[in-house]
Design an enzyme around this catalytic site. Structure first.
Site, PDB file in Angstrom:
ATOM      1  N   LYS A  29       0.922  -1.226  -0.034  1.00 56.58           N
ATOM      2  CA  LYS A  29       0.015  -0.058   0.074  1.00 56.58           C
ATOM      3  C   LYS A  29       0.916   1.396   0.122  1.00 56.58           C
ATOM      4  CE  LYS A  29      -3.564  -2.452   2.571  1.00 56.58           C
ATOM      5  NZ  LYS A  29      -4.433  -2.559   3.790  1.00 56.58           N
ATOM      6  N   TYR A  69     -11.873  -3.015  -3.138  1.00 58.13           N
ATOM      7  CA  TYR A  69     -12.492  -3.324  -1.554  1.00 58.13           C
ATOM      8  C   TYR A  69     -13.863  -3.275  -1.679  1.00 58.13           C
ATOM      9  CZ  TYR A  69      -7.966  -2.807   0.778  1.00 58.13           C
ATOM     10  OH  TYR A  69      -6.732  -3.028   1.177  1.00 58.13           O
ATOM     11  N   PHE A  77     -14.947   2.461   7.683  1.00 62.00           N
ATOM     12  CA  PHE A  77     -13.564   2.971   7.022  1.00 62.00           C
ATOM     13  C   PHE A  77     -13.612   2.686   5.562  1.00 62.00           C
ATOM     14  CE2 PHE A  77     -13.202  -1.543   8.544  1.00 62.00           C
ATOM     15  CZ  PHE A  77     -12.729  -1.968   7.333  1.00 62.00           C
ATOM     16  N   ARG A 105      -1.088 -14.973   3.804  1.00 57.75           N
ATOM     17  CA  ARG A 105      -1.750 -14.150   4.879  1.00 57.75           C
ATOM     18  C   ARG A 105      -1.078 -14.349   6.074  1.00 57.75           C
ATOM     19  NH1 ARG A 105      -6.304 -10.899   4.010  1.00 57.75           N
ATOM     20  NH2 ARG A 105      -7.365 -11.792   6.254  1.00 57.75           N
ATOM     21  N   THR A 111      -4.683  -8.390  10.583  1.00 62.08           N
ATOM     22  CA  THR A 111      -5.158  -7.017  10.033  1.00 62.08           C
ATOM     23  C   THR A 111      -4.727  -5.749  10.991  1.00 62.08           C
ATOM     24  OG1 THR A 111      -7.156  -8.231   8.936  1.00 62.08           O
ATOM     25  CG2 THR A 111      -7.212  -5.458   9.342  1.00 62.08           C
ATOM     26  N   ARG A 122       3.375  -7.249   9.143  1.00 61.56           N
ATOM     27  CA  ARG A 122       2.742  -6.233   9.939  1.00 61.56           C
ATOM     28  C   ARG A 122       2.880  -6.163  11.147  1.00 61.56           C
ATOM     29  NH1 ARG A 122      -3.191  -7.664   7.561  1.00 61.56           N
ATOM     30  NH2 ARG A 122      -3.385  -6.344   5.542  1.00 61.56           N
ATOM     31  N   ASN A 132      -1.584  -0.254   7.647  1.00 64.35           N
ATOM     32  CA  ASN A 132      -0.918  -1.603   7.775  1.00 64.35           C
ATOM     33  C   ASN A 132      -0.323  -1.988   6.634  1.00 64.35           C
ATOM     34  OD1 ASN A 132      -3.121  -2.394   6.040  1.00 64.35           O
ATOM     35  ND2 ASN A 132      -4.064  -3.607   7.556  1.00 64.35           N
ATOM     36  N   HIS A 135      -1.534  -5.506   1.489  1.00 62.06           N
ATOM     37  CA  HIS A 135      -2.772  -6.505   1.313  1.00 62.06           C
ATOM     38  C   HIS A 135      -2.437  -7.563   0.708  1.00 62.06           C
ATOM     39  CE1 HIS A 135      -6.767  -7.418  -0.171  1.00 62.06           C
ATOM     40  NE2 HIS A 135      -6.141  -7.855  -1.215  1.00 62.06           N
ATOM     41  N   GLU A 146      -8.968 -10.623  -7.778  1.00 59.53           N
ATOM     42  CA  GLU A 146      -8.149  -9.470  -7.504  1.00 59.53           C
ATOM     43  C   GLU A 146      -6.943  -9.553  -8.765  1.00 59.53           C
ATOM     44  OE1 GLU A 146      -9.005  -9.016  -2.562  1.00 59.53           O
ATOM     45  OE2 GLU A 146      -7.087  -9.778  -3.406  1.00 59.53           O
TER      46      GLU A 146
HETATM   47  P1  ADP Z   1      -7.195  -7.400   5.641  1.00 59.95           P
HETATM   48  O1  ADP Z   1      -6.478  -6.391   4.890  1.00 59.95           O
HETATM   49  O2  ADP Z   1      -6.315  -8.065   6.741  1.00 59.95           O
HETATM   50  O3  ADP Z   1      -7.774  -8.428   4.719  1.00 59.95           O
HETATM   51  P2  ADP Z   1     -10.115  -6.400   5.851  1.00 59.95           P
HETATM   52  O4  ADP Z   1     -10.402  -7.025   4.854  1.00 59.95           O
HETATM   53  O5  ADP Z   1     -10.598  -6.636   7.284  1.00 59.95           O
HETATM   54  O6  ADP Z   1      -8.253  -6.826   6.302  1.00 59.95           O
HETATM   55  O7  ADP Z   1      -9.844  -4.656   5.897  1.00 59.95           O
HETATM   56  C1  ADP Z   1      -9.274  -4.300   4.444  1.00 59.95           C
HETATM   57  C2  ADP Z   1      -8.291  -2.984   5.090  1.00 59.95           C
HETATM   58  O8  ADP Z   1      -9.168  -2.178   5.690  1.00 59.95           O
HETATM   59  C3  ADP Z   1      -7.361  -3.333   6.212  1.00 59.95           C
HETATM   60  O9  ADP Z   1      -5.994  -3.903   5.814  1.00 59.95           O
HETATM   61  C4  ADP Z   1      -7.011  -2.047   6.737  1.00 59.95           C
HETATM   62  O10 ADP Z   1      -5.998  -1.282   5.959  1.00 59.95           O
HETATM   63  C5  ADP Z   1      -8.377  -1.228   6.511  1.00 59.95           C
HETATM   64  N1  ADP Z   1      -9.245  -1.376   7.872  1.00 59.95           N
HETATM   65  C6  ADP Z   1      -9.655  -2.795   8.560  1.00 59.95           C
HETATM   66  N2  ADP Z   1     -10.078  -2.262   9.605  1.00 59.95           N
HETATM   67  C7  ADP Z   1     -10.063  -0.994   9.941  1.00 59.95           C
HETATM   68  C8  ADP Z   1     -10.515   0.310  10.668  1.00 59.95           C
HETATM   69  N3  ADP Z   1     -10.947  -0.432  11.997  1.00 59.95           N
HETATM   70  N4  ADP Z   1      -9.886   1.334  10.650  1.00 59.95           N
HETATM   71  C9  ADP Z   1      -9.273   1.725   9.518  1.00 59.95           C
HETATM   72  N5  ADP Z   1      -9.142   0.993   8.671  1.00 59.95           N
HETATM   73  C10 ADP Z   1      -9.363  -0.384   8.693  1.00 59.95           C
END
Ligand code: ADP
Length: 169
Positions: A29, A69, A77, A105, A111, A122, A132, A135, A146
């Site tokens: 990212k 997304y 968010f 993963r 996450t 992370r 973080n 992705h 994707e």
């Molecule tokens: P992952 O990326 O681990 O698959 P998610 O699909 O749950 O996680 O979320 C997508 C992305 O959204 C996360 O990687 C993070 O960048 C962002 N995100 C998730 N939860 C939050 C939150 N509570 N506040 C802000 N950003 C968030």
């Protein structure tokens, strides 16, 4: 079974490898790019034994980020996340290997970096969930979607890496 010729075992092995070979979509990212973590992240996938088959750097539009997304569009968010992802260069990659979707993963970690184990990307390199740095596809279906969103088929390279025979036996 013991009477089977060695060649049959070898073929069987190759078939097992072929059946388990997968591809996943991984993106560094904008925060990971700006913090100079591109090589660090690539190194972790590379030295595990996974194979890089697609790689580019691009600034996604906000619409593109929203498509990527779409599964999170009801989350509070979502808008901030899509603004952030489209705010600067992202390194988009496709990695190939046995079990690479699930194990990718694991390499990435939870996450929320506050909950990611030390030793994960992370866990070692990030602090807050909204920054973080990386992705990774969360399953075979999302990996397929994707990869086709981010890459044209001709941008992906199928090749044999000579180390594979040492990685897979
Ligand atoms: P992952 O990326 O681990 O698959 P998610 O699909 O749950 O996680 O979320 C997508 C992305 O959204 C996360 O990687 C993070 O960048 C962002 N995100 C998730 N939860 C939050 C939150 N509570 N506040 C802000 N950003 C968030």
């Amino acid at each position: 079974l013991l009477a089977l010729p060695t060649a049959a075992f070898m073929l069987q092995d190759q078939e097992v490898h072929a059946a388990e070979m997968e591809r996943t979509f991984i993106a560094i990212k904008p925060d990971g790019v700006q913090r100079g973590l591109i090589s660090e992240i690539i190194t972790r996938f590379e030295r595990k034994g996974f194979k890089l088959v697609g790689l580019k750097i691009m600034v996604p539009s906000k619409g593109f980020a929203q498509q990527h997304y779409h599964g999170a569009k009801e989350r509070p968010f979502f808008n901030g996340l899509c603004d952030f992802i489209s705010s600067g260069p992202v390194v988009a990659m496709v990695w190939e290997g046995e079990g690479v979707i699930r194990y990718g993963r694991k390499l990435i970690g939870a996450t929320d970096p506050k909950k990611s184990e030390p030793g994960t990307i992370r866990g070692d390199l990030a602090v807050v969930v909204a920054r973080n740095i990386i992705h990774g596809s969360d399953g075979p279906e999302t990996a397929k979607d994707e990869i086709s969103l981010w890459f044209k088929p001709e941008e992906l390279v199928s090749y044999t890496n000579n180390a594979e025979k040492w990685i897979y036996g």
